[in-house]
Scaffold this motif. Structure first.
Motif, PDB file in Angstrom:
ATOM      1  N   LEU A 140      39.150  35.862  32.578  1.00 22.30           N
ATOM      2  CA  LEU A 140      38.096  35.672  33.576  1.00 22.30           C
ATOM      3  C   LEU A 140      36.754  35.707  32.866  1.00 22.30           C
ATOM      4  N   ASP A 141      35.707  35.335  33.563  1.00 22.05           N
ATOM      5  CA  ASP A 141      34.352  35.377  33.011  1.00 22.05           C
ATOM      6  C   ASP A 141      33.986  36.824  32.663  1.00 22.05           C
ATOM      7  N   PRO A 142      33.722  37.134  31.376  1.00 26.82           N
ATOM      8  CA  PRO A 142      33.404  38.512  31.000  1.00 26.82           C
ATOM      9  C   PRO A 142      31.974  38.931  31.339  1.00 26.82           C
ATOM     10  N   GLY A 143      31.164  37.989  31.796  1.00 29.68           N
ATOM     11  CA  GLY A 143      29.775  38.301  32.112  1.00 29.68           C
ATOM     12  C   GLY A 143      29.554  38.708  33.544  1.00 29.68           C
ATOM     13  N   ALA A 144      30.630  39.074  34.239  1.00 27.24           N
ATOM     14  CA  ALA A 144      30.517  39.432  35.650  1.00 27.24           C
ATOM     15  C   ALA A 144      31.431  40.601  35.972  1.00 27.24           C
ATOM     16  N   LEU A 145      31.047  41.347  36.996  1.00 27.26           N
ATOM     17  CA  LEU A 145      31.929  42.314  37.629  1.00 27.26           C
ATOM     18  C   LEU A 145      32.666  41.559  38.729  1.00 27.26           C
ATOM     19  N   HIS A 146      33.974  41.488  38.636  1.00 22.42           N
ATOM     20  CA  HIS A 146      34.762  40.675  39.563  1.00 22.42           C
ATOM     21  C   HIS A 146      35.172  41.514  40.774  1.00 22.42           C
ATOM     22  N   ILE A 147      35.015  40.927  41.955  1.00 23.21           N
ATOM     23  CA  ILE A 147      35.342  41.626  43.202  1.00 23.21           C
ATOM     24  C   ILE A 147      36.228  40.735  44.067  1.00 23.21           C
ATOM     25  N   TRP A 148      37.304  41.329  44.567  1.00 23.37           N
ATOM     26  CA  TRP A 148      38.159  40.689  45.552  1.00 23.37           C
ATOM     27  C   TRP A 148      37.954  41.432  46.880  1.00 23.37           C
ATOM     28  N   PRO A 149      36.952  41.069  47.676  1.00 25.45           N
ATOM     29  CA  PRO A 149      36.684  41.792  48.922  1.00 25.45           C
ATOM     30  C   PRO A 149      37.672  41.367  50.010  1.00 25.45           C
ATOM     31  N   ARG A 150      38.261  42.344  50.674  1.00 27.18           N
ATOM     32  CA  ARG A 150      39.262  42.021  51.687  1.00 27.18           C
ATOM     33  C   ARG A 150      39.040  42.796  52.980  1.00 27.18           C
ATOM     34  N   GLY A 151      37.796  43.055  53.317  1.00 25.03           N
ATOM     35  CA  GLY A 151      37.488  43.716  54.583  1.00 25.03           C
ATOM     36  C   GLY A 151      37.711  45.207  54.525  1.00 25.03           C
ATOM     37  N   THR A 152      38.938  45.657  54.790  1.00 21.24           N
ATOM     38  CA  THR A 152      39.204  47.094  54.762  1.00 21.24           C
ATOM     39  C   THR A 152      39.639  47.576  53.378  1.00 21.24           C
ATOM     40  N   SER A 153      39.732  46.680  52.411  1.00 18.23           N
ATOM     41  CA  SER A 153      40.140  47.061  51.067  1.00 18.23           C
ATOM     42  C   SER A 153      39.488  46.114  50.065  1.00 18.23           C
ATOM     43  N   MET A 154      39.624  46.440  48.781  1.00 22.61           N
ATOM     44  CA  MET A 154      39.092  45.536  47.764  1.00 22.61           C
ATOM     45  C   MET A 154      39.700  45.870  46.407  1.00 22.61           C
ATOM     46  N   MET A 155      39.489  44.969  45.470  1.00 20.95           N
ATOM     47  CA  MET A 155      39.823  45.201  44.081  1.00 20.95           C
ATOM     48  C   MET A 155      38.629  44.772  43.237  1.00 20.95           C
ATOM     49  N   ILE A 156      38.391  45.476  42.131  1.00 23.09           N
ATOM     50  CA  ILE A 156      37.356  45.075  41.188  1.00 23.09           C
ATOM     51  C   ILE A 156      37.985  44.955  39.806  1.00 23.09           C
ATOM     52  N   ALA A 157      37.321  44.236  38.904  1.00 25.40           N
ATOM     53  CA  ALA A 157      37.783  44.119  37.523  1.00 25.40           C
ATOM     54  C   ALA A 157      36.580  44.091  36.596  1.00 25.40           C
ATOM     55  N   LEU A 158      36.647  44.881  35.520  1.00 21.76           N
ATOM     56  CA  LEU A 158      35.590  44.941  34.523  1.00 21.76           C
ATOM     57  C   LEU A 158      36.155  44.588  33.160  1.00 21.76           C
ATOM     58  N   PRO A 159      35.375  43.872  32.330  1.00 21.11           N
ATOM     59  CA  PRO A 159      35.869  43.424  31.024  1.00 21.11           C
ATOM     60  C   PRO A 159      35.889  44.539  29.991  1.00 21.11           C
ATOM     61  N   ASN A 160      36.790  44.401  29.019  1.00 20.86           N
ATOM     62  CA  ASN A 160      36.912  45.334  27.897  1.00 20.86           C
ATOM     63  C   ASN A 160      36.706  44.588  26.576  1.00 20.86           C
ATOM     64  N   PRO A 161      36.310  45.294  25.512  1.00 16.28           N
ATOM     65  CA  PRO A 161      36.076  44.627  24.214  1.00 16.28           C
ATOM     66  C   PRO A 161      37.304  43.920  23.652  1.00 16.28           C
ATOM     67  N   ASP A 162      38.528  44.368  24.016  1.00 21.32           N
ATOM     68  CA  ASP A 162      39.724  43.693  23.513  1.00 21.32           C
ATOM     69  C   ASP A 162      40.065  42.440  24.314  1.00 21.32           C
ATOM     70  N   ARG A 163      39.133  42.027  25.181  1.00 23.35           N
ATOM     71  CA  ARG A 163      39.235  40.827  26.013  1.00 23.35           C
ATOM     72  C   ARG A 163      40.233  40.963  27.169  1.00 23.35           C
ATOM     73  N   SER A 164      40.593  42.191  27.467  1.00 22.72           N
ATOM     74  CA  SER A 164      41.359  42.445  28.682  1.00 22.72           C
ATOM     75  C   SER A 164      40.390  42.813  29.800  1.00 22.72           C
ATOM     76  N   PHE A 165      40.910  42.975  30.993  1.00 24.66           N
ATOM     77  CA  PHE A 165      40.137  43.482  32.121  1.00 24.66           C
ATOM     78  C   PHE A 165      40.856  44.690  32.710  1.00 24.66           C
ATOM     79  N   THR A 166      40.102  45.702  33.059  1.00 21.26           N
ATOM     80  CA  THR A 166      40.641  46.830  33.815  1.00 21.26           C
ATOM     81  C   THR A 166      40.343  46.586  35.286  1.00 21.26           C
ATOM     82  N   CYS A 167      41.393  46.516  36.092  1.00 24.34           N
ATOM     83  CA  CYS A 167      41.253  46.286  37.539  1.00 24.34           C
ATOM     84  C   CYS A 167      41.463  47.603  38.279  1.00 24.34           C
TER      85      CYS A 167
END
Length: 446
Positions: A203-230
Motif C-alpha cells: 500500500l502507499d507508505p505515505g499515508a495512514l490507511h483507514i477502513w471506516p465501517r461505521g461501528t468499527s474500523m481498521m487502520i494500517a501503518l507502514p513499517n521500515p521493512d515495508r510491511s504494514f501493521t494493521c
C-alpha cells in the motif's frame, strides 16, 4: 533540594525518556522494569499498535539531541487513505499545504532506542525483571519481585511511569492517597499484518490507511521493512463471533475486500493475536508527599485515536523538567506544580481522542466530511495563522491541548456566525432581487 536518587518504575517509552532528561540534570536514576530487556528476545505478539510521533514528541526528543537517532527509521505519513467497501481510494491530506506529516514508528523500535540512550546516560542504572510489590510513598521504600527473589530498594523520589495498569498508582490507591476511575471503551483491538510484496510496500507508505465501517474500523501503518501493521477496532465481544477460518475469510471478503489478497497470514493473526482493551484513566491526585508521583499513561492513559498517547507522555516529561527548573530542583514544589499545569491539558486530549474515534470510524468516508475538510484547508490558506484546524494544532504544534480546545471552539463559533450572516445577506439580496423583478414586471407600478 535536589534529590540524590530518583527511582523510575517502568522502562517503557515515558520512563526511558524521563531517565534521559533526569540524567542530564546530574541526578542518579534507577530505572525498574517488570519485563525482561525488550532489546533481546522476541517482542510480545500482537501488542505493538504502531505509534504516530508528531511535533510534541519530536520537541521532547530534540531537547536531548535524540530526534535524528530515534526517528531514523520513522516513515512520514502526510494524510489518511480511506478504503471504502466499494469504489476508489480517497486520500485526505493532514495539513492545508500537504507538506506536514505524522511519523509511523513501531513502539518496540522507539522503546529500544530510548532504552539505549538511557543506559548510556551517566548516572542511570536499569534493572529488568523487577516487578513492584510494595511501595511506601512517604518513605521511598520499594519491594520488588525478581528472578532471585524479593529485593528492597530506597529512593528519595519515586516516579511511576509504568503505564495504564500502573503498579505505583495501585499502591497509592491502596494507601488511600488517590482516587481513580478507568473508563473502558466498549471496543477492543487486534493486530494483523500486511507483508511486503516483492520487497515493496503493498500500500502507499505515505499515508495512514483507514477502513471506516461505521461501528468499527481498521487502520494500517507502514513499517521500515515495508510491511504494514494493521489494527482492528471492533465492538467488545465481536471478535469471538469469528471462530474459524471460514467465518473469518467470509467476513473480511465482505467488509475488507481489498485486504484479503494482501494479508496471507490474516487467519493465523486473527486466531492467535490477543484482543487488547482500550480505556481512559482518570486519577487524582498524581502525587503524594512531594516525593512520589505518576507521569504519562500511569496518570492519564487515553485511547489511541488521535495518535497522541506517546506524544502527550513525552510532553509530560518536558513539563516536569520545566517545573524542576522553575522550582530550583525542589521535588516537593515541582510535583504539585506539574500536576497543576498538565491536568487540564491531559483531560482535553482525552476528550478529543474519544471524539476523533467517532470521526475516523463514522465520518471520514462521508462526502459532507470531505467537503468540510476542503473548506477548512481553504480557510487555513486564506487566513494563515489566524484559522488553524484542530488537527494541525494538535499534531503540528505544541499549543497546549486545553488552548487547542478553546481556540477551535471559538473558530467554530466564528464560522457558524459567518454562515448565518452569509445566509442572511444572500436572503436579503434574494428579496431585493425579487422586489426589483416585480417592479420591472409591473412597469414600475407598486
Amino acid at each position: 533540594m535536589t534529590a540524590e536518587r530518583v527511582a523510575i518504575v517502568g522502562a517503557g517509552l515515558t520512563g526511558s525518556l524521563l531517565a534521559c532528561f533526569l540524567a542530564r540534570r546530574g541526578l542518579t536514576v534507577a530505572l525498574y522494569e517488570r519485563r525482561p530487556d525488550p532489546r533481546v528476545g522476541q517482542p510480545e505478539r500482537g501488542r505493538s499498535i504502531n505509534l504516530a510521533i508528531s511535533e510534541r514528541g519530536l520537541d521532547a526528543l530534540r531537547r536531548i539531541d535524540l530526534v535524528d537517532q530515534v526517528m531514523a527509521d520513522a516513515l512520514p505519513m502526510k494524510g489518511r487513505m480511506i478504503h471504502p467497501v466499494e469504489g476508489p481510494l480517497d486520500f485526505q491530506q493532514y495539513s492545508a499545504s500537504g507538506a506536514r506529516a505524522i511519523n509511523s514508528i513501531s513502539r518496540g523500535t522507539l522503546n529500544n532506542a530510548l532504552l539505549d540512550a538511557a543506559t548510556q546516560a551517566p548516572g542511570v542504572e536499569v534493572h529488568f525483571e523487577h516487578r513492584l510489590l510494595e511501595l511506601d510513598s512517604q518513605g521511598g521504600r520499594m519491594v520488588f519481585e525478581t528472578p532471585a527473589g524479593k529485593v528492597e530498594e530506597h529512593a528519595d523520589v519515586v516516579l511511576g511511569a509504568d503505564g495504564a495498569g500502573s503498579a505505583v498508582r495501585g499502591a497509592l490507591l491502596a494507601e488511600g492517597i488517590l482516587n481513580e476511575e478507568v473508563d473502558f471503551l466498549d471496543y477492543g483491538y487486534k493486530e494483523l499484518s500486511i507483508p511486503a510484496v516483492g520487497g515493496e510496500f503493498a500500500l502507499d507508505p505515505g499515508a495512514l490507511h483507514i477502513w471506516p465501517r461505521g461501528t468499527s474500523m481498521m487502520i494500517a501503518l507502514p513499517n521500515p521493512d515495508r510491511s504494514f501493521t494493521c489494527t482492528l477496532f471492533w465492538p467488545a465481544g465481536s471478535f469471538d463471533a469469528l471462530s474459524n477460518e471460514g467465518l473469518i475469510e467470509r467476513h473480511f471478503a465482505k467488509e475488507y475486500p481489498d485486504l484479503l489478497p494482501l494479508a496471507p497470514g490474516l487467519v493465523d493473526d486473527y486466531l492467535h493475536n490477543p484482543v487488547g482493551v482500550l480505556g481512559t484513566v482518570h486519577a487524582s491526585p498524581w502525587q503524594a508527599h512531594g516525593r512520589t508521583a505518576l507521569i504519562g499513561d500511569a496518570a492519564h492513559a487515553i485511547v489511541p485515536f488521535y495518535g497522541q498517547g506517546a506524544n502527550c507522555a513525552f510532553e509530560d516529561v518536558v513539563e516536569l523538567d520545566r517545573c524542576l527548573d522553575d522550582t530550583a530542583g525542589s521535588w516537593a514544589r515541582a510535583l504539585p506544580l506539574f500536576e497543576h499545569r498538565r491536568r487540564e491539558n491531559t483531560e482535553a486530549i482525552a476528550e478529543m481522542a474519544l471524539a476523533n474515534f467517532v470521526e475516523m470510524r463514522d465520518k471520514v468516508a462521508s462526502p459532507v466530511f470531505r467537503l468540510g475538510k476542503r473548506i477548512e484547508h481553504a480557510l487555513e490558506r486564506a487566513l494563515p495563522g489566524r484559522y488553524v484546524s484542530r488537527y494541525e494544532l494538535v499534531s503540528f504544534s505544541t499549543t497546549p491541548y486545553a488552548e487547542v480546545r478553546q481556540r477551535v471552539h471559538r473558530q467554530h463559533q466564528f464560522l457558524a456566525a459567518a454562515v448565518l450572516l452569509g445566509a442572511g445577506v444572500v436572503g436579503a439580496a434574494a428579496r431585493i432581487a425579487r422586489s426589483e423583478r416585480r417592479v420591472r414586471d409591473t412597469g414600475g407600478r407598486r
